[in-house]
Design an enzyme around this catalytic site. Structure first.
Site, PDB file in Angstrom:
ATOM      1  N   CYS A  33      -4.618  -1.816  21.014  1.00  0.00           N
ATOM      2  CA  CYS A  33      -3.664  -2.375  20.049  1.00  0.00           C
ATOM      3  C   CYS A  33      -4.399  -3.436  19.241  1.00  0.00           C
ATOM      4  O   CYS A  33      -5.174  -4.226  19.793  1.00  0.00           O
ATOM      5  CB  CYS A  33      -2.497  -3.000  20.817  1.00  0.00           C
ATOM      6  SG  CYS A  33      -1.456  -4.115  19.844  1.00  0.00           S
TER       7      CYS A  33
ATOM      8  N   CYS B 224       2.267  -2.970  10.962  1.00  0.00           N
ATOM      9  CA  CYS B 224       1.614  -2.439   9.763  1.00  0.00           C
ATOM     10  C   CYS B 224       1.255  -0.980   9.998  1.00  0.00           C
ATOM     11  O   CYS B 224       0.280  -0.708  10.673  1.00  0.00           O
ATOM     12  CB  CYS B 224       0.369  -3.247   9.453  1.00  0.00           C
ATOM     13  SG  CYS B 224      -0.460  -2.759   7.941  1.00  0.00           S
TER      14      CYS B 224
ATOM     15  N   CYS C 291      -0.922  -5.591  15.069  1.00  0.00           N
ATOM     16  CA  CYS C 291      -0.451  -5.630  13.680  1.00  0.00           C
ATOM     17  C   CYS C 291       0.966  -6.163  13.570  1.00  0.00           C
ATOM     18  O   CYS C 291       1.448  -6.407  12.467  1.00  0.00           O
ATOM     19  CB  CYS C 291      -0.591  -4.259  13.014  1.00  0.00           C
ATOM     20  SG  CYS C 291       0.567  -3.016  13.630  1.00  0.00           S
TER      21      CYS C 291
ATOM     22  N   CYS D  78      -7.896  -5.003  23.312  1.00  0.00           N
ATOM     23  CA  CYS D  78      -6.470  -4.711  23.158  1.00  0.00           C
ATOM     24  C   CYS D  78      -5.649  -5.994  23.026  1.00  0.00           C
ATOM     25  O   CYS D  78      -5.770  -6.914  23.834  1.00  0.00           O
ATOM     26  CB  CYS D  78      -5.951  -3.893  24.335  1.00  0.00           C
ATOM     27  SG  CYS D  78      -4.249  -3.343  24.070  1.00  0.00           S
TER      28      CYS D  78
ATOM     29  N   HIS E 107       1.960  -5.170  26.302  1.00  0.00           N
ATOM     30  CA  HIS E 107       1.335  -5.203  27.626  1.00  0.00           C
ATOM     31  C   HIS E 107       2.380  -5.004  28.727  1.00  0.00           C
ATOM     32  O   HIS E 107       2.150  -4.282  29.700  1.00  0.00           O
ATOM     33  CB  HIS E 107       0.649  -6.561  27.775  1.00  0.00           C
ATOM     34  CG  HIS E 107      -0.225  -6.708  28.984  1.00  0.00           C
ATOM     35  ND1 HIS E 107      -1.297  -5.886  29.240  1.00  0.00           N
ATOM     36  CD2 HIS E 107      -0.211  -7.617  29.991  1.00  0.00           C
ATOM     37  CE1 HIS E 107      -1.899  -6.275  30.357  1.00  0.00           C
ATOM     38  NE2 HIS E 107      -1.244  -7.319  30.831  1.00  0.00           N
TER      39      HIS E 107
ATOM     40  N   CYS F 221       0.840  -1.192   0.000  1.00  0.00           N
ATOM     41  CA  CYS F 221       0.000   0.000   0.000  1.00  0.00           C
ATOM     42  C   CYS F 221       0.876   1.242   0.000  1.00  0.00           C
ATOM     43  O   CYS F 221       0.378   2.363   0.078  1.00  0.00           O
ATOM     44  CB  CYS F 221      -0.924   0.011   1.218  1.00  0.00           C
ATOM     45  SG  CYS F 221      -0.081   0.367   2.763  1.00  0.00           S
TER      46      CYS F 221
ATOM     47  N   CYS G 175       3.303  -1.283  28.764  1.00  0.00           N
ATOM     48  CA  CYS G 175       2.235  -0.319  28.510  1.00  0.00           C
ATOM     49  C   CYS G 175       2.092   0.669  29.668  1.00  0.00           C
ATOM     50  O   CYS G 175       2.032   0.280  30.835  1.00  0.00           O
ATOM     51  CB  CYS G 175       0.915  -1.054  28.313  1.00  0.00           C
ATOM     52  SG  CYS G 175      -0.424   0.057  27.860  1.00  0.00           S
TER      53      CYS G 175
ATOM     54  N   CYS H  32       3.327  -7.187   5.644  1.00  0.00           N
ATOM     55  CA  CYS H  32       3.085  -7.806   4.329  1.00  0.00           C
ATOM     56  C   CYS H  32       4.336  -8.517   3.829  1.00  0.00           C
ATOM     57  O   CYS H  32       4.274  -9.643   3.355  1.00  0.00           O
ATOM     58  CB  CYS H  32       2.622  -6.756   3.316  1.00  0.00           C
ATOM     59  SG  CYS H  32       0.974  -6.136   3.677  1.00  0.00           S
TER      60      CYS H  32
ATOM     61  N   CYS I 241       4.716   1.525   4.156  1.00  0.00           N
ATOM     62  CA  CYS I 241       6.020   1.391   4.812  1.00  0.00           C
ATOM     63  C   CYS I 241       7.003   2.417   4.265  1.00  0.00           C
ATOM     64  O   CYS I 241       7.829   2.949   5.006  1.00  0.00           O
ATOM     65  CB  CYS I 241       6.548  -0.038   4.681  1.00  0.00           C
ATOM     66  SG  CYS I 241       5.584  -1.213   5.668  1.00  0.00           S
TER      67      CYS I 241
ATOM     68  N   CYS J  92      -0.518   3.925  19.358  1.00  0.00           N
ATOM     69  CA  CYS J  92      -1.924   3.538  19.268  1.00  0.00           C
ATOM     70  C   CYS J  92      -2.672   3.650  20.594  1.00  0.00           C
ATOM     71  O   CYS J  92      -3.728   4.267  20.669  1.00  0.00           O
ATOM     72  CB  CYS J  92      -2.017   2.121  18.706  1.00  0.00           C
ATOM     73  SG  CYS J  92      -1.185   1.984  17.108  1.00  0.00           S
TER      74      CYS J  92
ATOM     75  N   CYS K  37      -7.378   0.731  31.254  1.00  0.00           N
ATOM     76  CA  CYS K  37      -6.853  -0.336  30.403  1.00  0.00           C
ATOM     77  C   CYS K  37      -7.871  -0.738  29.330  1.00  0.00           C
ATOM     78  O   CYS K  37      -9.061  -0.880  29.600  1.00  0.00           O
ATOM     79  CB  CYS K  37      -6.506  -1.538  31.263  1.00  0.00           C
ATOM     80  SG  CYS K  37      -6.012  -2.975  30.304  1.00  0.00           S
TER      81      CYS K  37
ATOM     82  N   CYS L 213       6.642  -0.795  20.719  1.00  0.00           N
ATOM     83  CA  CYS L 213       5.863   0.427  20.436  1.00  0.00           C
ATOM     84  C   CYS L 213       5.695   1.365  21.640  1.00  0.00           C
ATOM     85  O   CYS L 213       5.769   2.578  21.469  1.00  0.00           O
ATOM     86  CB  CYS L 213       4.481   0.077  19.898  1.00  0.00           C
ATOM     87  SG  CYS L 213       4.499  -0.748  18.307  1.00  0.00           S
TER      88      CYS L 213
END
Lengths: 518, 382
Positions: free
Chosen positions: B299, B199, B302, B271, B237, B65, B240, B161, B68, B292, B265, B280
């Site tokens: 979450c 992703c 992805c 999530c 997690h 798409c 987080c 992908c 990236c 996110c 949470c 992340c």
């Protein structure tokens, strides 16, 4: 002679092949072939309606916001959800940030190199460059340092992203000093598009692919700190659009006025409209929906008038001429054959006609619908280019390029208003951001706009699951293959009549392809 | 002797308007990303500058798409001009390169012939219709990956992908998508591949991998699935910022509620943080402005393999993490939510969503985490 082929077309989103027939230095026929089929519509069958928001936006990494919003609107239509006013404003801001991101990225990163000769910038006189920037009213940079940077780079012999370039082509017309200004802004634009994306990241978690515009409203709550961040990044983007992108456009355009004489295409324009106003009435969108076909008047846009043909694309041949609400997508690859099938892109037609979509369509629809701000921007620009009172010259290659940048200017103004509107709503204590629905059946459509044009998602929900899903993207309209009657799509038609100075380096054709922002 | 080469590179960088200070600052941020002290910045700088030649890169687009590439364009430290002008020679990158058509494709052949380059692949390998679900240059697009893999010093699959087919491979995989590792194995090319799922991919990870290849001249430590352990070693997690609310039994039960506003949470609204291994929460996105969960969304996992089939429906709890409270948190705080009946209901729901509510084969609910099991055995949070 053999057809001139550009495959792959670079500096676009996705995969495209363009093939043109050239006689005596002019394009006499053209074919656009979409190179990729992934099957998103099939993947979504049977899934939860809300999941379409997360998956469908991944059609496009440049315009995921628009696909996400269209998917969410389709689900909200099917499940009969009316979103709270705060969610409307938040979505407008996110959508507007994506449009600014996309237009800046498109003008400087994707198409500028078709008009700006980077190597010629090495010949620029630095003092003259500053004088020219001042005269053009465009922002300055450390032009000397940038020229040295490019010089060192070229002399090193490793050309990186400029490997096998077409610089030096006779169709490059800018003086070295203007090339240097444009190169400076080409580099700066990479930071600015990222600033615009940071607005989305604050409000949507990240970009590309955002998280918060769920069916029902938004999962994002504005706080003072976050709004401050949005405003900070927005002001940087606003300054660049107003003080570099628009003056650059006006400085470059006079060197390419021949581009008002070709590249028009089908001359039919469709917009679904984008950016909801408080009434949530699509007709009152800040960029309204409408159809222009053959004359300078706007008619209502009716999605029931769409049919998608597949006679020249690689799908089951019996499933042709369907409205997207009942559409089907089953691949059936044959071979690349210009007389039979040659593309993964279907041929959508509105009232049996090919339609151009994109900023030019939106701006023309808004202009002819009497939108005062759009009228002022377009009329002012036409006057500066010596074409006052002649909006029809926008129906050309140069017009398509200019319309996109002028739209960015319009959206910059709107964004400021929406951010203020959101701050006011929150201050007044409106704490509603999300509503629930218990519906499990229904049909919905998200008729919206991506930066590159009219976008439709259609969703049928049965028993709480997606029973059918169809998407007609802007590139499906613009890069359309021929239809059942053999009528060319908008890009194909726009290529016909274009001059080609050097068939080995069909730069002029590349400009036309890029003008659609595929 | 290294000094000579270094001097040459400094001159080169200076000529490009990159100050020594800027460059070291960038190397410092890369060091932090690699989990090293900023003291390593000079060593990284030396590695990047180990010769006057820039490391060639081929960035090849498959069933993508372009997200990236877009994500890479969001890199600010270093920014994209620095990457493509000063650190690397990106000889092929469809979305940004000046050239087009056969002149562009020639850059692949020329680079492959010389060898010594990094191959980055974005997008799924498209195998449907004998590879014709992606056509580039008049032939199946996957041929470019095969050709470019041959002489590559390192291969990086960026984004879900390229790693395993991503959403494109989701059931019923209509266009025959697969990941780079699987494809190259199927055509007899066996080379280690760095897999960077999510992703889209996070650009900071790409930069870290490139520098790792340049710095130590070999691949970073990878897990059994080809993922760098530095990036994919712990769950979302675990790191987080809302973990405290999980421990306290403070959950968002529905969107549009006061619990949502309080940033409780998001586990119960689906999530996938407990089963998703990425960093992340602290590397974050878009030059670290947010991520996110911070934006208010659960979450969606992805970064997992076959993520669309295994993690959907996204707003429904599909993992089976031991909920706190069972072992004896004060009933006054969580008892009402997590009393016997509610806990049973949640268990039943997980089973239902695993058998009926999903498309494709779906993943099994995650088994109880060792951490939670131990804690429950000790009597939970007291």
């Amino acid at each position: 002679m053999a057809n001139v082929v550009i495959d792959p077309v670079t500096r676009i989103e996705g995969h495209l092949r363009v093939e043109v027939k050239v006689d005596n230095g002019v394009v006499t026929d053209a074919w656009a072939s979409g190179g990729l089929y992934r099957g998103l519509e099939t993947v979504l069958q049977g899934r939860a309606p809300a999941d379409a928001f997360y998956v469908a936006q991944r059609i496009c990494g440049v315009c995921p916001i628009s696909h996400g919003h269209a998917a969410t609107m389709a689900a909200e239509g099917a499940l009969k959800i009316k979103i709270p006013n705060n969610a409307r404003i938040i979505r407008n801001i996110i959508e507007g940030a994506e449009m600014l991101h996309s237009h800046v990225l498109w003008f400087y990163t994707l198409t500028a190199l078709d008009y700006v000769d980077v190597v010629s910038a090495l010949k620029a006189n630095i003092a003259d460059t500053y004088a020219l920037a001042e005269k053009a009213g465009t922002s300055t940079a450390d032009f000397g340092a940038i020229q040295s940077r490019i010089k060192g780079f070229v002399e090193n012999g490793q050309l990186s992203i400029f490997t096998n370039n077409w610089f030096g082509h006779s169709a490059y017309k800018l003086p070295p000093e203007l090339n240097l200004i444009a190169v400076a802004h080409y580099l700066e634009a990479l930071s600015i598009q990222a600033e615009a994306a940071q607005i989305i990241a604050i409000m949507g978690g990240k970009f590309p692919h955002f998280m918060t515009s769920l069916p029902g409203g938004t999962a994002w709550y504005p706080t003072e700190e976050k709004l401050d961040g949005v405003l900070f990044h927005f002001n940087r983007v606003k300054e660049f659009v107003e003080k570099a992108m628009i003056p650059d456009t006006l400085a470059i355009a006079p060197f390419y006025l021949d581009a008002t004489t070709y590249g028009k295409g089908v001359g039919n324009y469709l917009a679904w409209g984008v950016f909801e106003d408080k009434s949530m009435d699509p007709k009152k969108r800040y960029l309204p929906p409408g159809v222009i076909s053959g004359s300078l008047t706007v008619a209502d846009a009716d999605p029931k008038k769409i049919k998608e043909y597949v006679e020249h694309s690689w799908y089951t041949q019996s499933e042709t001429g369907l409205n997207p609400a009942q559409g089907k997508t089953h691949m059936a690859f044959t071979d690349y054959n210009l007389d039979k099938q040659y593309s993964w892109v279907k041929a959508p037609r509105y009232d049996e006609k090919p339609m151009e979509v994109g900023p030019l369509s939106r701006m023309l629809v808004a202009y002819l619908s009497g939108n005062e701000k759009v009228k002022a921007i377009i009329d002012g620009t036409l006057a500066k280019l010596g074409a006052a009172g002649k909006p029809e010259i926008l129906m050309s290659l140069l017009g398509r390029v200019a319309a996109r940048n002028l739209e960015a200017l319009y959206v910059v103004g709107l964004m400021g208003d929406w951010i203020g509107e959101l701050i006011a709503a929150v201050k007044e204590g409106d704490s509603s951001f999300f509503v629930e629905s218990s519906e499990t059946e229904g049909d919905g459509a998200g008729l919206w706009e991506a930066p590159r044009g009219a976008l439709g998602h259609w969703m049928s929900v049965k028993g709480g699951k997606i029973a059918n899903y169809q998407v007609v993207t802007p590139s499906t309209w613009d890069m359309s293959s021929r239809d059942a009657k053999g009528v060319r799509g908008p890009l194909e038609e726009a290529l016909v009549g274009a001059p080609i100075a050097d068939p080995e380096k069909p730069l002029e054709a590349l400009r036309i392809v890029h003008s659609f922002d595929p | 002797m290294a000094q000579d080469a270094r001097g040459e590179v400094y001159d080169l960088l200076a000529a490009r308007g990159v100050s020594r200070r800027d460059f070291l600052k960038y190397c410092g941020s890369v060091a932090a990303l690699l989990g090293l002290s900023e003291m390593y910045a000079p060593q990284i700088a030396a590695a990047v500058e180990s010769g006057a030649k820039l490391k060639p890169v081929l960035w090849i687009a498959q069933g993508l798409c372009t997200g990236c590439t877009e994500s890479m364009a969001q890199s600010r430290t270093p920014d994209v001009p620095t990457v493509v002008l000063d650190i690397l020679s990106v000889n092929y990158w469809e979305t940004v390169m000046a050239s087009a058509g056969s002149d562009a494709l020639k850059a692949i052949t020329e680079t492959v012939d010389k060898g010594g380059y990094i191959l980055i692949v974005e997008g799924s390998i498209m195998n449907g219709a004998n590879g014709n679900t992606l056509r580039v240059g008049g032939r199946p697009g996957r041929e470019d990956v095969k050709e470019a893999a041959k002489n590559a010093d390192a291969i990086i699959a960026v984004g879900s992908c390229a790693v395993d087919g991503g959403w494109v491979k989701a059931a019923p995989n209509p266009a025959g998508a697969t990941g780079v590792s699987e494809y190259l194995a199927s055509v007899g090319i066996s080379k280690p591949i760095i897999n960077l799922p999510t992703c889209p991919v996070n650009p900071e990870w790409i930069v870290a991998m490139i520098v790792d290849v340049l710095l130590v001249g070999k691949l970073p430590a990878l897990d059994s699935k080809g993922r760098p352990t530095l990036i994919y070693g712990s769950t979302i997690h675990d790191n987080c910022p809302r973990r405290g609310h999980f421990e306290n039994g403070e959950f968002v039960e529905k969107f549009g509620t006061v619990e949502e506003k309080k940033q409780f949470c998001l586990y119960k609204v689906g999530c996938k943080g407990p089963q998703t291994y990425t960093n992340c929460p602290y590397v974050r996105w878009n030059d670290r402005v947010s991520w996110c969960v911070e934006s208010g969304s659960p979450c969606i996992g992805c970064g997992n393999f076959n993520w669309v089939d295994n993690d959907a429906p996204f707003l429904t709890r599909t993992s089976n993490v031991k909920l706190p409270g069972i072992g004896g948190v004060a009933p006054s705080t969580v008892g009402a939510v997590l009393g016997g009946a509610a806990a049973v209901a949640l268990g039943v729901h997980a089973v239902v969503s695993g058998t009926q509510g999903r498309v494709g084969k779906g993943g099994p609910p995650e088994t109880e985490k060792a951490y939670d099991r131990k804690k429950a055995a000790k009597g939970g949070d007291k």
